[in-house]
Design a protein around this motif. Structure first.
Motif, PDB file in Angstrom:
ATOM      1  N   SER A  11      35.733  -4.038  36.276  1.00 17.60           N
ATOM      2  CA  SER A  11      34.826  -4.242  37.408  1.00 17.60           C
ATOM      3  C   SER A  11      33.461  -3.655  37.084  1.00 17.60           C
ATOM      4  CB  SER A  11      35.389  -3.624  38.690  1.00 17.60           C
ATOM      5  OG  SER A  11      35.406  -2.224  38.580  1.00 17.60           O
ATOM      6  N   VAL A  12      32.448  -4.217  37.740  1.00 15.77           N
ATOM      7  CA  VAL A  12      31.070  -3.806  37.511  1.00 15.77           C
ATOM      8  C   VAL A  12      30.452  -3.528  38.882  1.00 15.77           C
ATOM      9  CG1 VAL A  12      28.850  -4.502  36.533  1.00 15.77           C
ATOM     10  CG2 VAL A  12      30.953  -5.323  35.496  1.00 15.77           C
ATOM     11  N   ARG A  13      29.645  -2.478  38.983  1.00 16.26           N
ATOM     12  CA  ARG A  13      29.037  -2.152  40.277  1.00 16.26           C
ATOM     13  C   ARG A  13      27.634  -1.607  40.065  1.00 16.26           C
ATOM     14  NH1 ARG A  13      33.566   1.617  39.257  1.00 16.26           N
ATOM     15  NH2 ARG A  13      32.501   3.423  38.397  1.00 16.26           N
ATOM     16  N   GLY A  14      26.864  -1.596  41.142  1.00 14.45           N
ATOM     17  CA  GLY A  14      25.527  -1.044  41.052  1.00 14.45           C
ATOM     18  C   GLY A  14      24.516  -1.951  41.701  1.00 14.45           C
ATOM     19  N   ARG A  15      23.252  -1.628  41.473  1.00 14.53           N
ATOM     20  CA  ARG A  15      22.160  -2.436  42.015  1.00 14.53           C
ATOM     21  C   ARG A  15      20.974  -2.305  41.073  1.00 14.53           C
ATOM     22  NH1 ARG A  15      21.882  -0.873  47.660  1.00 14.53           N
ATOM     23  NH2 ARG A  15      23.849  -1.987  47.766  1.00 14.53           N
ATOM     24  N   GLY A  16      20.302  -3.435  40.853  1.00 12.61           N
ATOM     25  CA  GLY A  16      19.188  -3.402  39.918  1.00 12.61           C
ATOM     26  C   GLY A  16      19.679  -2.940  38.556  1.00 12.61           C
ATOM     27  N   LEU A  17      18.959  -2.012  37.938  1.00 10.20           N
ATOM     28  CA  LEU A  17      19.340  -1.525  36.617  1.00 10.20           C
ATOM     29  C   LEU A  17      20.040  -0.172  36.676  1.00 10.20           C
ATOM     30  CD1 LEU A  17      16.305  -2.838  34.560  1.00 10.20           C
ATOM     31  CD2 LEU A  17      18.713  -3.510  34.285  1.00 10.20           C
ATOM     32  N   GLN A  66      25.793   6.651  44.643  1.00  8.44           N
ATOM     33  CA  GLN A  66      26.135   7.916  43.995  1.00  8.44           C
ATOM     34  C   GLN A  66      26.090   7.723  42.481  1.00  8.44           C
ATOM     35  OE1 GLN A  66      29.901   8.498  46.096  1.00  8.44           O
ATOM     36  NE2 GLN A  66      28.931  10.122  47.308  1.00  8.44           N
ATOM     37  N   GLY A  67      25.123   8.363  41.837  1.00 14.59           N
ATOM     38  CA  GLY A  67      24.872   8.122  40.411  1.00 14.59           C
ATOM     39  C   GLY A  67      25.828   8.864  39.504  1.00 14.59           C
ATOM     40  N   GLU A  68      25.781  10.195  39.556  1.00 12.21           N
ATOM     41  CA  GLU A  68      26.645  10.985  38.668  1.00 12.21           C
ATOM     42  C   GLU A  68      28.111  10.768  39.019  1.00 12.21           C
ATOM     43  OE1 GLU A  68      23.432  11.677  36.967  1.00 12.21           O
ATOM     44  OE2 GLU A  68      25.081  12.806  36.082  1.00 12.21           O
ATOM     45  N   GLY A  69      28.382  10.457  40.272  1.00 15.83           N
ATOM     46  CA  GLY A  69      29.764  10.196  40.713  1.00 15.83           C
ATOM     47  C   GLY A  69      30.354   8.956  40.072  1.00 15.83           C
ATOM     48  N   GLY A  70      29.511   8.121  39.443  1.00 16.62           N
ATOM     49  CA  GLY A  70      30.037   6.938  38.757  1.00 16.62           C
ATOM     50  C   GLY A  70      29.386   5.635  39.198  1.00 16.62           C
ATOM     51  N   VAL A  71      28.178   5.706  39.709  1.00 18.30           N
ATOM     52  CA  VAL A  71      27.459   4.524  40.229  1.00 18.30           C
ATOM     53  C   VAL A  71      28.298   3.889  41.347  1.00 18.30           C
ATOM     54  CG1 VAL A  71      26.194   2.401  39.714  1.00 18.30           C
ATOM     55  CG2 VAL A  71      26.438   4.164  37.948  1.00 18.30           C
ATOM     56  N   LEU A  72      28.397   4.598  42.445  1.00 18.23           N
ATOM     57  CA  LEU A  72      29.196   4.162  43.590  1.00 18.23           C
ATOM     58  C   LEU A  72      28.265   3.880  44.762  1.00 18.23           C
ATOM     59  CD1 LEU A  72      31.856   7.047  43.289  1.00 18.23           C
ATOM     60  CD2 LEU A  72      32.010   4.746  42.305  1.00 18.23           C
ATOM     61  N   PRO A  73      27.970   2.586  45.014  1.00 15.09           N
ATOM     62  CA  PRO A  73      27.101   2.265  46.156  1.00 15.09           C
ATOM     63  C   PRO A  73      27.821   2.606  47.461  1.00 15.09           C
ATOM     64  CG  PRO A  73      27.278   0.393  44.630  1.00 15.09           C
ATOM     65  CD  PRO A  73      28.335   1.381  44.245  1.00 15.09           C
ATOM     66  N   LEU A  74      27.118   3.213  48.400  1.00  7.19           N
ATOM     67  CA  LEU A  74      27.723   3.504  49.699  1.00  7.19           C
ATOM     68  C   LEU A  74      27.692   2.239  50.547  1.00  7.19           C
ATOM     69  CD1 LEU A  74      26.362   7.060  50.562  1.00  7.19           C
ATOM     70  CD2 LEU A  74      28.387   6.400  49.251  1.00  7.19           C
ATOM     71  N   ALA A  75      28.753   2.025  51.312  1.00  2.54           N
ATOM     72  CA  ALA A  75      28.856   0.819  52.149  1.00  2.54           C
ATOM     73  C   ALA A  75      27.770   0.847  53.221  1.00  2.54           C
ATOM     74  CB  ALA A  75      30.228   0.769  52.798  1.00  2.54           C
ATOM     75  N   PRO A  76      27.202  -0.329  53.548  1.00  3.84           N
ATOM     76  CA  PRO A  76      26.191  -0.395  54.613  1.00  3.84           C
ATOM     77  C   PRO A  76      26.702   0.212  55.924  1.00  3.84           C
ATOM     78  CG  PRO A  76      26.379  -2.520  53.495  1.00  3.84           C
ATOM     79  CD  PRO A  76      27.447  -1.636  52.927  1.00  3.84           C
ATOM     80  N   GLU A 114      33.745  -0.248  35.010  1.00  9.67           N
ATOM     81  CA  GLU A 114      35.075   0.365  34.968  1.00  9.67           C
ATOM     82  C   GLU A 114      35.867  -0.270  33.832  1.00  9.67           C
ATOM     83  OE1 GLU A 114      35.287   2.783  37.105  1.00  9.67           O
ATOM     84  OE2 GLU A 114      37.274   3.379  36.426  1.00  9.67           O
ATOM     85  N   LEU A 115      36.402   0.571  32.950  1.00 10.78           N
ATOM     86  CA  LEU A 115      37.108   0.057  31.774  1.00 10.78           C
ATOM     87  C   LEU A 115      38.577  -0.216  32.068  1.00 10.78           C
ATOM     88  CD1 LEU A 115      35.667   2.438  29.027  1.00 10.78           C
ATOM     89  CD2 LEU A 115      34.903   0.140  29.656  1.00 10.78           C
ATOM     90  N   SER A 148      16.418  -9.103  38.504  1.00 11.47           N
ATOM     91  CA  SER A 148      17.008 -10.197  37.709  1.00 11.47           C
ATOM     92  C   SER A 148      17.652  -9.663  36.436  1.00 11.47           C
ATOM     93  CB  SER A 148      15.966 -11.286  37.414  1.00 11.47           C
ATOM     94  OG  SER A 148      14.952 -10.764  36.595  1.00 11.47           O
ATOM     95  N   ALA A 149      17.017  -8.691  35.780  1.00 14.26           N
ATOM     96  CA  ALA A 149      17.623  -8.126  34.565  1.00 14.26           C
ATOM     97  C   ALA A 149      18.932  -7.421  34.917  1.00 14.26           C
ATOM     98  CB  ALA A 149      16.654  -7.157  33.891  1.00 14.26           C
ATOM     99  N   GLY A 150      18.957  -6.759  36.086  1.00 14.97           N
ATOM    100  CA  GLY A 150      20.176  -6.075  36.519  1.00 14.97           C
ATOM    101  C   GLY A 150      21.301  -7.059  36.769  1.00 14.97           C
ATOM    102  N   GLU A 151      20.965  -8.197  37.403  1.00 15.95           N
ATOM    103  CA  GLU A 151      22.006  -9.203  37.635  1.00 15.95           C
ATOM    104  C   GLU A 151      22.529  -9.763  36.316  1.00 15.95           C
ATOM    105  OE1 GLU A 151      20.461 -12.020  40.549  1.00 15.95           O
ATOM    106  OE2 GLU A 151      20.301 -10.320  41.952  1.00 15.95           O
ATOM    107  N   ARG A 152      21.609  -9.968  35.374  1.00 16.72           N
ATOM    108  CA  ARG A 152      22.019 -10.475  34.060  1.00 16.72           C
ATOM    109  C   ARG A 152      22.956  -9.478  33.362  1.00 16.72           C
ATOM    110  NH1 ARG A 152      19.333 -14.337  30.877  1.00 16.72           N
ATOM    111  NH2 ARG A 152      19.898 -14.271  28.678  1.00 16.72           N
ATOM    112  N   LEU A 153      22.589  -8.202  33.416  1.00 15.67           N
ATOM    113  CA  LEU A 153      23.412  -7.163  32.783  1.00 15.67           C
ATOM    114  C   LEU A 153      24.783  -7.088  33.442  1.00 15.67           C
ATOM    115  CD1 LEU A 153      23.803  -4.769  30.868  1.00 15.67           C
ATOM    116  CD2 LEU A 153      22.573  -3.316  32.511  1.00 15.67           C
TER     117      LEU A 153
END
Ligand code: PLP
Length: 385
Positions: free
Chosen positions: A320-326, A186-196, A331-332, A303-308
Motif C-alpha cells: 500500500s502507498v499513502r501520503g499527499r504530494g511529495l 504524521q510524518g515520523e509516524g510513517g506518513v499517516l494522513p489523519l482522516a478528515p 508499506e512493504l 502531479s509528481a506526487g501522484e506519479r510517484l
C-alpha cells in the motif's frame, strides 16, 4: 578525511545518539548528492524534508552569502530587516496573526505549547497516537511513543495521548483543555494522513471548549504536500501552526505562526531565544518561502506526487502507498525489511530513502524533482527488493 577516519572519530568523540549509514556526503546540487568518491546519489529524502527547494539552490546560496557578509547576528534586543520581513511573509502566507521565530521544529512546538498554556493557564494538551513533535522535554512530552519517552521520565505534566478516532478525541477535549496539537499527516509516524473526520472533530471540540487547535506543519509545510501548508487541503483552519525543516532552505530555523485571535497571547518576556530570527537564517527562509509558494511548483508537487505514488503502487513488493504530494509512505509486503531495503537502495543503487518503521518506507524528494527522476527512483527501488 576518509569514511573510516570519520567513523573512528565518531566512535571516540560523538555522543552515540545516531545510527548513521556508511556514506560521507560532500556536495549537493538540486536532487543529487555526491559522496567523497564523487559518486552521484538520487536524494529522495531531502535531508528529512529540509531541502524542498533542492540542494544549494542558487538563489538561497546568494541570499545567504550576501547576508552572512553583511550581518550575521545581533540578538532580539535590536531590529533587523530579515526577521520582520519573514514574520510578515509567514503570517500573510497562512493564518494572518503574528509569528514567533526560533531555530528548529522542536522549538517551534515548545513555543506553541507555551502559547496554549498562556491561552488557558494550567490547561491540558491533547496529542494523538503515533505523533512526533520533537525531542526537547515539552515536544517529547507531546510525543506519545514509549521508546522515546520512557528513559526520560518524568515528563512535562498535562499531556493526554488520544486514539486517532473522532469520538475519542471529542471525549478527550474538555473545559480544562488548553490545546489539541496534531500533525495533519504524521510524518515520523510513517506518513499517516489523519482522516478528515478526525480533523473536523478536533476543530469542533476546540471550538466547543475554547481550546486552541495547533497544527504541527514542521514536515508537511513549505509545499511538501502540494499546497504551501497542508491545512489548506483539509478544510480545517488551525488557530496556530508550527513550521521548521524546509523553512530555511537548508538552514536551521523554525516558526510559530498564530491566527489573529492568538496574536498577542504571548507577552513581552514570555519567551525568547538568542539565535532566533537571526539575519542569515531569515534571509534564507524569505527566499525559500517565496520559492515554495510558487503555484506552478505546487501544481508540479501534486502531479509528481501522484506519479510517484502510482509507480510505487505498481511494484509487486509494495502492498500500500499513502501520503499527499511529495510526502509519500509505502508499506512493504510481509518478510521484507524497510531498513534493509533502504540500506541496499543507498549502497547498491545510490538512492537515498528512509525507513520510518520495520515495514514502512518514506520518500520525500526535493519538490523540484522531475518526472524522469521519479521514474528513475522507482526503477532503482525495484532492483533492490
Ligand atoms: C522533524 C519534526 C519535528 C522536530 O523538528 P526538529 O527540527 O528536529 O526539532 C517536529 N514535528 C514534526 C512533525 C517533525 O517532522
Amino acid at each position: 578525511m576518509s569514511l573510516a577516519e570519520l567513523v573512528a572519530l565518531e566512535q571516540r568523540h560523538a555522543v552515540p545518539t545516531y545510527v548513521r549509514s556508511p556514506v560521507q556526503f560532500v556536495r549537493g546540487e538540486g536532487v543529487y548528492l555526491y559522496d567523497d568518491a564523487g559518486n552521484q546519489y538520487l536524494d529522495f529524502l531531502a535531508g528529512i524534508s529540509v531541502l524542498n527547494v533542492g540542494h544549494c539552490h542558487q538563489i538561497v546560496v546568494a541570499a545567504v552569502q550576501a547576508q552572512v557578509a553583511a550581518l550575521t547576528h545581533v540578538s532580539n534586543l535590536y531590529y533587523t530587516e530579515p526577521a520582520m520581513r519573514l514574520s510578515r511573509a509567514l503570517a500573510e502566507s497562512s493564518l494572518g496573526g503574528k509569528v514567533f521565530l526560533c531555530n528548529s521544529g522542536a522549538e517551534a512546538n515548545e513555543a506553541a505549547i507555551k502559547l496554549a498554556r498562556r491561552h488557558r493557564p494550567g490547561g491540558g494538551i491533547v496529542v494523538l497516537r503515533d505523533a512526533f513533535h520533537g525531542r526537547t522535554y515539552g515536544a517529547l512530552s507531546a510525543t506519545p511513543q514509549e521508546a522515546k519517552q520512557a528513559p526520560f521520565a518524568p515528563l512535562v505534566p498535562g499531556f493526554v495521548a488520544c486514539e486517532k478516532d473522532p469520538d475519542a478525541l471529542t471525549a478527550a477535549v474538555g473545559p480544562g483543555t488548553a490545546a489539541v496539537l496534531l500533525e495533519p499527516i504524521q510524518g515520523e509516524g510513517g506518513v499517516l494522513p489523519l482522516a478528515p473526520e478526525l480533523l473536523g472533530a478536533a476543530r469542533e471540540a476546540c471550538d466547543r471548549e475554547g481550546a486552541v487547535l495547533i497544527f504541527d506543519e514542521v514536515q508537511t509545510g513549505m509545499g511538501r504536500t502540494g499546497t504551501l501548508w497542508a491545512y489548506e487541503q483539509t478544510g480545517v483552519v488551525p488557530d496556530a501552526l508550527t513550521s521548521a525543516k524546509a523553512l530555511g532552505g537548508g538552514l536551521p530555523i523554525g516558526a510559530l505562526i498564530t491566527g489573529e485571535r492568538l496574536a498577542d497571547t504571548l507577552r513581552p518576556g514570555d519567551h525568547g531565544s538568542t539565535f532566533a530570527g537571526g539575519p542569515v537564517a531569515c534571509a534564507a527562509a524569505l527566499v525559500a518561502l517565496e520559492l515554495c509558494s510558487d503555484p506552478a511548483l505546487l501544481a508540479h508537487v501534486r502531479s509528481a506526487g501522484e506519479r510517484l505514488m502510482a509507480a510505487l503502487g505498481e511494484l509487486p513488493f509494495i502492498i500500500s502507498v499513502r501520503g499527499r504530494g511529495l510526502l509519500v509512505g509505502a508499506e512493504l509486503a510481509p518478510g521484507l525489511s524497510a531498513p534493509g531495503l533502504a540500506a541496499r537502495a543507498l549502497l547498491q543503487e545510490r538512492l537515498v530513502i528512509n525507513a520510518t518503521g520495520p515495514s514502512s518506507l518514506r520518500l520525500e524528494p526535493p519538490l523540484i524533482v522531475t518526472e524522469a527522476q521519479v521514474d528513475e527512483a522507482v526503477r532503482r527501488l525495484a532492483r533492490v527488493a
